[in-house]
Design an enzyme around this catalytic site. Structure first.
Site, PDB file in Angstrom:
ATOM      1  N   GLY A 268       0.743  -1.067   0.371  1.00 45.27           N
ATOM      2  CA  GLY A 268       0.032  -0.395   0.290  1.00 45.27           C
ATOM      3  C   GLY A 268       0.598   1.644  -0.041  1.00 45.27           C
ATOM      4  O   GLY A 268       0.487   2.135  -0.518  1.00 45.27           O
ATOM      5  N   GLU A 310       4.097  -6.679   1.951  1.00 44.16           N
ATOM      6  CA  GLU A 310       3.376  -6.692   0.547  1.00 44.16           C
ATOM      7  C   GLU A 310       3.674  -5.640  -0.120  1.00 44.16           C
ATOM      8  O   GLU A 310       2.457  -5.420  -1.250  1.00 44.16           O
ATOM      9  CB  GLU A 310       2.447  -7.288   0.587  1.00 44.16           C
ATOM     10  CG  GLU A 310       2.468  -8.851   1.467  1.00 44.16           C
ATOM     11  CD  GLU A 310       0.965  -9.106   1.717  1.00 44.16           C
ATOM     12  OE1 GLU A 310       0.986 -10.321   1.706  1.00 44.16           O
ATOM     13  OE2 GLU A 310      -0.664  -8.728   1.122  1.00 44.16           O
ATOM     14  N   GLY A 312       3.697  -3.509  -3.387  1.00 44.46           N
ATOM     15  CA  GLY A 312       3.520  -3.893  -5.474  1.00 44.46           C
ATOM     16  C   GLY A 312       4.201  -2.861  -5.960  1.00 44.46           C
ATOM     17  O   GLY A 312       4.975  -2.509  -6.420  1.00 44.46           O
ATOM     18  N   ARG A 313       3.154  -1.337  -6.275  1.00 36.98           N
ATOM     19  CA  ARG A 313       3.566  -0.397  -6.272  1.00 36.98           C
ATOM     20  C   ARG A 313       4.630   0.264  -6.488  1.00 36.98           C
ATOM     21  O   ARG A 313       5.283   0.643  -6.987  1.00 36.98           O
ATOM     22  CB  ARG A 313       2.000   0.702  -6.526  1.00 36.98           C
ATOM     23  CG  ARG A 313       1.780   2.309  -7.006  1.00 36.98           C
ATOM     24  CD  ARG A 313       1.062   3.152  -6.311  1.00 36.98           C
ATOM     25  NE  ARG A 313      -0.884   2.261  -6.246  1.00 36.98           N
ATOM     26  CZ  ARG A 313      -1.123   2.737  -6.596  1.00 36.98           C
ATOM     27  NH1 ARG A 313      -1.247   2.738  -7.753  1.00 36.98           N
ATOM     28  NH2 ARG A 313      -2.306   1.686  -6.600  1.00 36.98           N
ATOM     29  N   ARG A 350      -5.772   3.202 -16.479  1.00 34.08           N
ATOM     30  CA  ARG A 350      -5.941   3.321 -15.285  1.00 34.08           C
ATOM     31  C   ARG A 350      -6.697   4.989 -15.700  1.00 34.08           C
ATOM     32  O   ARG A 350      -7.368   5.684 -14.372  1.00 34.08           O
ATOM     33  CB  ARG A 350      -4.285   3.543 -14.223  1.00 34.08           C
ATOM     34  CG  ARG A 350      -4.300   2.477 -13.925  1.00 34.08           C
ATOM     35  CD  ARG A 350      -2.604   2.361 -13.012  1.00 34.08           C
ATOM     36  NE  ARG A 350      -2.765   3.136 -11.928  1.00 34.08           N
ATOM     37  CZ  ARG A 350      -2.926   3.970 -11.784  1.00 34.08           C
ATOM     38  NH1 ARG A 350      -1.944   4.835 -12.320  1.00 34.08           N
ATOM     39  NH2 ARG A 350      -2.794   5.189  -9.981  1.00 34.08           N
ATOM     40  N   TYR A 354     -10.390   5.800 -13.741  1.00 38.74           N
ATOM     41  CA  TYR A 354     -10.123   6.306 -12.193  1.00 38.74           C
ATOM     42  C   TYR A 354      -9.330   7.488 -12.827  1.00 38.74           C
ATOM     43  O   TYR A 354      -9.177   8.466 -11.996  1.00 38.74           O
ATOM     44  CB  TYR A 354      -9.774   5.766 -11.361  1.00 38.74           C
ATOM     45  CG  TYR A 354      -8.886   4.542 -11.118  1.00 38.74           C
ATOM     46  CD1 TYR A 354      -9.167   3.430 -11.076  1.00 38.74           C
ATOM     47  CD2 TYR A 354      -7.669   5.161 -11.182  1.00 38.74           C
ATOM     48  CE1 TYR A 354      -8.019   2.635 -10.759  1.00 38.74           C
ATOM     49  CE2 TYR A 354      -6.272   4.359 -10.905  1.00 38.74           C
ATOM     50  CZ  TYR A 354      -6.495   3.606 -11.109  1.00 38.74           C
ATOM     51  OH  TYR A 354      -5.818   2.413 -10.899  1.00 38.74           O
ATOM     52  N   CYS A 381     -12.047   3.216 -29.637  1.00 36.53           N
ATOM     53  CA  CYS A 381     -12.951   4.200 -29.885  1.00 36.53           C
ATOM     54  C   CYS A 381     -13.830   4.002 -28.846  1.00 36.53           C
ATOM     55  O   CYS A 381     -15.180   3.389 -28.123  1.00 36.53           O
ATOM     56  CB  CYS A 381     -13.092   3.060 -31.334  1.00 36.53           C
ATOM     57  SG  CYS A 381     -13.321   2.175 -32.209  1.00 36.53           S
TER      58      CYS A 381
END
Ligand SMILES: *Cc1c(COP(=O)(O)O)cnc(C)c1O
Length: 451
Positions: A268, A310, A312-313, A350, A354, A381
């Site tokens: 996170g 953990e 990731g980002r 992405r 959002y 399209c």
């Protein structure tokens, strides 16, 4: 979906690429007006490999993995760092994660298969997911994964049965919803119990389920897991989650007599997508989390658990960039200027999903100030198909190479072949060398599974 109306009173920031600071991969620099990453000219690379193209700075990737390991080792006696492979997955990134001593978080049979394909040590693999299928559980247990992170009582029964059939005892963690919801700027405590993931603490449900796990054969409960969200800037959210989890662990000791080995605090940590973003550093996150666990353990008289995180980002986002070729420009007076690139929501959803923010530069004009506000739209399209909405860019000409930064996480793994767009190639760059680690998809690949 329609795009927001451009704010034409907004002045372009005039900053050059190198002022983008925390957004850039570590080895980014500008030589003779060209953007270089890993000592490789991005303009030349784009012309050689074609676009859209994903490029990863291997030194940056390895450096962040080391920072995680070393920062936790410096602050805590027994810690492990799992790479959350859903952020960016291919064989090479898993080989590197293995070389750098990472553990691995997989959330399905496909991610597990990739780990097996590169010989990732299975005892360092944890399997997550709110619905791991029967087949996926069987694959994971027979592969010998180190931990299965239980999400439900239904899953407990499945794991027990499958482990029994395979004649093994499976080590498990329970995923708890600690009721801490983290946000980029503030944390909100309400509504966070409304999650499809994990055992809720409401009505003492999670605590009661610990008894169920302890009474179930073929599983060995060795700890607890939580994951409070993603792109979190405020470290106090992690501290609060540690406090909730430690209290829970202390109660489990008091009432069930169980001393847990593992406390897995999830991922996170946020990253910089825009030049002005100021996420906490990996070192700050490690120090803060480690201290919180040590303080809480002292408070409750608990032996120190193994501490797992953990990310990731925060391991891969800034290591990766996307290169595109400019092919169409369109100016709507008093509305917006569109610069169209040869990719879009197929390789980076992405923004359409959002309204994610990104910084971009023209790789062949990287020493020039970004003087215009444009929307980098894709070739798909959908009206909402864009990678950058109203972002600063140098004046674009046809065939310019645009580089969008910080696209390393949750872009390629969420990519599609919408409009028959083949998946881009992935190139790792390091010390002046570029190597293709995932080749570009071909039209034949696109049709290979059709009968
Ligand atoms: C997505 C996820 C992570 C990684 O989150 P980041 O925000 O990318 O660090 C870690 N653990 C679990 C269980 C996840 O679902």
């Amino acid at each position: 979906m329609s795009l927001p109306k451009s704010d034409l009173t907004k002045q372009a920031d005039g900053r050059t690429t190198m002022e983008l600071g925390p957004v850039l991969p570590k080895t980014a620099d500008v030589r003779d007006g060209h953007l270089f990453i890993g000592g490789v000219d991005m303009v030349e690379l784009a012309r050689e490999q074609g676009t859209a193209l994903y490029v990863f700075d291997e030194a940056d990737l390895r450096d962040r993995m080391r920072q995680y390991r070393e920062s936790f080792a410096a602050n805590y006696p027994n810690a492990g760092v799992l790479y959350a492979s859903k952020a960016f997955l291919n064989k090479e990134v898993l080989r590197i994660a293995n070389e750098e001593g990472m553990f691995l978080d997989v959330s399905g049979g496909g991610e597990l298969a990739c780990a097996q394909a590169v010989g990732f040590p299975m005892e360092r693999v944890f399997m997550h997911g709110n619905y791991k299928t029967e087949a996926e559980l069987r694959e994971a247990i027979s592969a010998g994964v180190g931990r299965i992170v239980l999400d439900t009582r239904l899953e407990l029964a499945r794991v027990s049965r499958i482990a029994g059939e395979l004649g093994v005892v499976q080590k498990v963690l329970m995923r708890i919803t600690p009721g801490v919801e983290a946000d980029t700027h503030e944390y909100i405590k309400t509504g966070c119990e409304d999650s499809k993931f994990g055992f809720t603490m409401l009505d003492d449900f999670a605590f009661k389920c610990v008894g169920d796990v302890l009474g179930t054969p073929n599983v060995d409960l060795v700890g607890f897991h939580c994951h409070i969200g993603s792109q979190i800037f405020a470290l106090h959210s992690f501290v609060e989650a540690v406090q909730v989890m430690a209290k829970f662990v202390a109660r489990v000791r008091d009432e069930y007599g169980l001393y847990v080995e593992d406390l897995d605090m999830g991922g996170g940590l946020g990253v910089a997508y825009l030049a002005d973003d100021k996420p906490s550093s990996i070192a700050e996150f490690a120090e803060c989390t480690a201290n919180a666990v040590m303080e809480a353990s002292l408070e409750y008289g608990l032996p120190l658990p193994r501490l797992l995180v953990e990310p990731g980002r925060s391991l891969v986002a800034n290591a990766g960039v996307t290169l595109y070729t400019v092919g169409v420009m369109k100016t709507l007076p008093n509305i917006r200027k569109y610069v169209a690139i040869d990719g879009g929501m197929s390789d980076n959803v992405r923004t359409a999903l959002y309204h994610a923010d990104y910084e971009a530069t023209i790789a062949n004009k990287a020493d020039q100030p970004r003087t215009e506000i444009v929307t980098l739209c894709g070739k798909h399209c959908e009206s909402g198909d864009a990678v950058v909405l109203d972002g600063s860019l140098q004046h674009a000409d046809l065939d310019d190479i645009v580089c969008v930064f910080a696209t390393g996480a949750y872009c390629y793994t969420m990519s599609s072949t919408y409009n028959g767009q083949p998946h881009p190639a992935i190139v790792f760059v390091r010390d002046g060398q570029a190597r293709v680690v995932t080749r570009r998809e071909t039209y034949e690949d696109l049709m290979a599974r059709d009968v």
